[in-house]
Design a protein around this motif. Sequence first.
Motif, PDB file in Angstrom:
ATOM      1  N   ILE A   1     -26.175 -21.006 -39.674  1.00 39.92           N
ATOM      2  CA  ILE A   1     -24.490 -21.276 -39.355  1.00 39.92           C
ATOM      3  C   ILE A   1     -23.438 -20.236 -41.141  1.00 39.92           C
ATOM      4  CG2 ILE A   1     -24.035 -23.221 -39.803  1.00 39.92           C
ATOM      5  CD1 ILE A   1     -26.604 -24.309 -38.968  1.00 39.92           C
ATOM      6  N   SER A   2     -24.515 -20.115 -41.545  1.00 40.73           N
ATOM      7  CA  SER A   2     -23.256 -19.448 -42.796  1.00 40.73           C
ATOM      8  C   SER A   2     -22.967 -18.407 -42.378  1.00 40.73           C
ATOM      9  CB  SER A   2     -24.526 -19.456 -44.088  1.00 40.73           C
ATOM     10  OG  SER A   2     -25.134 -20.647 -44.610  1.00 40.73           O
ATOM     11  N   PHE A   3     -23.780 -17.478 -41.298  1.00 40.45           N
ATOM     12  CA  PHE A   3     -23.082 -16.330 -40.978  1.00 40.45           C
ATOM     13  C   PHE A   3     -21.726 -16.568 -40.355  1.00 40.45           C
ATOM     14  CE2 PHE A   3     -27.659 -14.116 -42.775  1.00 40.45           C
ATOM     15  CZ  PHE A   3     -26.516 -13.689 -42.840  1.00 40.45           C
ATOM     16  N   VAL A   4     -22.053 -17.761 -39.608  1.00 44.00           N
ATOM     17  CA  VAL A   4     -21.129 -17.826 -38.242  1.00 44.00           C
ATOM     18  C   VAL A   4     -19.786 -18.228 -39.503  1.00 44.00           C
ATOM     19  CG1 VAL A   4     -19.950 -19.488 -36.487  1.00 44.00           C
ATOM     20  CG2 VAL A   4     -22.235 -18.367 -37.011  1.00 44.00           C
ATOM     21  N   MET A   5     -19.358 -19.190 -40.243  1.00 45.07           N
ATOM     22  CA  MET A   5     -18.341 -19.242 -41.207  1.00 45.07           C
ATOM     23  C   MET A   5     -18.313 -18.190 -41.549  1.00 45.07           C
ATOM     24  SD  MET A   5     -20.499 -22.010 -43.544  1.00 45.07           S
ATOM     25  CE  MET A   5     -19.150 -22.558 -44.465  1.00 45.07           C
ATOM     26  N   LEU A   6     -19.094 -16.945 -41.647  1.00 50.05           N
ATOM     27  CA  LEU A   6     -18.429 -15.445 -42.549  1.00 50.05           C
ATOM     28  C   LEU A   6     -17.747 -14.902 -41.817  1.00 50.05           C
ATOM     29  CD1 LEU A   6     -19.267 -13.593 -44.137  1.00 50.05           C
ATOM     30  CD2 LEU A   6     -20.824 -12.586 -44.041  1.00 50.05           C
ATOM     31  N   VAL A   7     -18.175 -14.800 -40.021  1.00 48.39           N
ATOM     32  CA  VAL A   7     -17.516 -14.719 -39.416  1.00 48.39           C
ATOM     33  C   VAL A   7     -15.518 -15.164 -39.405  1.00 48.39           C
ATOM     34  CG1 VAL A   7     -16.853 -13.558 -36.487  1.00 48.39           C
ATOM     35  CG2 VAL A   7     -19.255 -13.987 -37.842  1.00 48.39           C
ATOM     36  N   SER A   8     -15.820 -16.318 -39.202  1.00 48.61           N
ATOM     37  CA  SER A   8     -14.353 -17.029 -39.239  1.00 48.61           C
ATOM     38  C   SER A   8     -13.917 -16.422 -41.050  1.00 48.61           C
ATOM     39  CB  SER A   8     -14.776 -18.751 -39.406  1.00 48.61           C
ATOM     40  OG  SER A   8     -15.259 -18.549 -40.835  1.00 48.61           O
ATOM     41  N   ILE A   9     -14.565 -16.664 -41.719  1.00 55.01           N
ATOM     42  CA  ILE A   9     -13.651 -16.194 -42.945  1.00 55.01           C
ATOM     43  C   ILE A   9     -12.972 -14.781 -42.623  1.00 55.01           C
ATOM     44  CG2 ILE A   9     -14.028 -15.046 -45.722  1.00 55.01           C
ATOM     45  CD1 ILE A   9     -16.672 -17.482 -45.253  1.00 55.01           C
ATOM     46  N   VAL A  10     -14.615 -13.739 -42.135  1.00 56.89           N
ATOM     47  CA  VAL A  10     -13.767 -12.167 -42.017  1.00 56.89           C
ATOM     48  C   VAL A  10     -12.208 -12.373 -41.062  1.00 56.89           C
ATOM     49  CG1 VAL A  10     -13.963 -10.282 -40.702  1.00 56.89           C
ATOM     50  CG2 VAL A  10     -15.132 -11.049 -42.653  1.00 56.89           C
ATOM     51  N   PHE A  11     -12.314 -13.216 -40.417  1.00 58.29           N
ATOM     52  CA  PHE A  11     -10.907 -13.230 -39.289  1.00 58.29           C
ATOM     53  C   PHE A  11      -9.650 -13.764 -39.574  1.00 58.29           C
ATOM     54  CE2 PHE A  11     -12.387 -13.095 -34.591  1.00 58.29           C
ATOM     55  CZ  PHE A  11     -13.717 -11.915 -34.507  1.00 58.29           C
ATOM     56  N   PHE A  12     -10.291 -14.289 -40.459  1.00 58.95           N
ATOM     57  CA  PHE A  12      -8.897 -15.544 -40.979  1.00 58.95           C
ATOM     58  C   PHE A  12      -8.430 -14.097 -42.402  1.00 58.95           C
ATOM     59  CE2 PHE A  12      -6.675 -17.599 -44.652  1.00 58.95           C
ATOM     60  CZ  PHE A  12      -6.386 -18.699 -44.154  1.00 58.95           C
ATOM     61  N   ILE A  13      -9.188 -13.250 -43.160  1.00 59.37           N
ATOM     62  CA  ILE A  13      -8.681 -12.548 -44.189  1.00 59.37           C
ATOM     63  C   ILE A  13      -7.748 -11.237 -43.602  1.00 59.37           C
ATOM     64  CG2 ILE A  13      -9.221 -11.313 -45.629  1.00 59.37           C
ATOM     65  CD1 ILE A  13     -11.189 -12.484 -46.072  1.00 59.37           C
ATOM     66  N   VAL A  14      -8.716 -11.055 -42.122  1.00 60.81           N
ATOM     67  CA  VAL A  14      -7.767  -9.597 -41.141  1.00 60.81           C
ATOM     68  C   VAL A  14      -6.435 -10.235 -40.621  1.00 60.81           C
ATOM     69  CG1 VAL A  14      -7.872  -8.494 -38.875  1.00 60.81           C
ATOM     70  CG2 VAL A  14      -9.713  -8.639 -40.483  1.00 60.81           C
ATOM     71  N   THR A  15      -6.178 -11.749 -40.008  1.00 64.49           N
ATOM     72  CA  THR A  15      -5.059 -11.669 -39.181  1.00 64.49           C
ATOM     73  C   THR A  15      -3.890 -11.994 -40.431  1.00 64.49           C
ATOM     74  OG1 THR A  15      -5.863 -14.656 -39.616  1.00 64.49           O
ATOM     75  CG2 THR A  15      -5.973 -12.876 -37.334  1.00 64.49           C
TER      76      THR A  15
END
Length: 254
Positions: free
Chosen positions: A231-245
Amino acid sequence: MSAARLIAPHWLPPLVGIGSGVLFLAAIELLVRAGAINRFIVPLPSEVAASFPRVITEEDILHRFAQTAWECFAASFLLTGFGVALGALMHRVRLIRLACETWVAAFASAPLVLAYPLFLVLFGRSTMTIIMLAFLSGLPPVVLKTVEGLAATRRVLINVGRSFKLTPAQQFWKILFPSALPTIFVGIRLGMIFALINVVAVEFLINFGGLGQVINELAERYDLPGTYAAISFVMLVSIVFFIVTERAERWLRS
């Protein structure tokens, strides 16, 4: 006190955020060890941290992470292109806006993830099912925020464009779109959040690839530390997406 001293250093907010997270995890650790929280429901954060190497090596987490990230990227690409285009069309044609805006808003609240059996029939148990469900789930906020941003363009800017005899296409790309871009990016971020939630949810439901499948497999084995690590890796995906946008928005507005 001068105004310069009132402005917090740029590193202070991230430091406060990280510190708050560490304190929260430390509090959970103490509560679990004290028996206030059942460790058969919430594992020790230290056990979750210790399970990261095992999950990475045994569950091929990096490959699954890449698959989930790809599905999110594909869904985000589709919802951005189609969402902005549909929003611009609804803003341009008043009749379409009056007829469809309420339906789009209602569509945003629909639990589309429950329609996954229909998508399995249409696209099979494949990546396309996950991408299309995520795309449709994230589309409404992009459409609505695009309409909102374009409609909020100041009238004086439009009048200036008319005084220079700009064509409708020139008015859109030189005035309307730049003015609406911050609001559009809010919609894109919301759409990406909905897309990510649905990607992981459908992966979990159909047990097909990505981080959702890892969470499903670990949960079925009742490996709580590993499940929380995934689940923590899922949170990492959301963080990466937020930074990219966020970086993309800064680049487009510069």
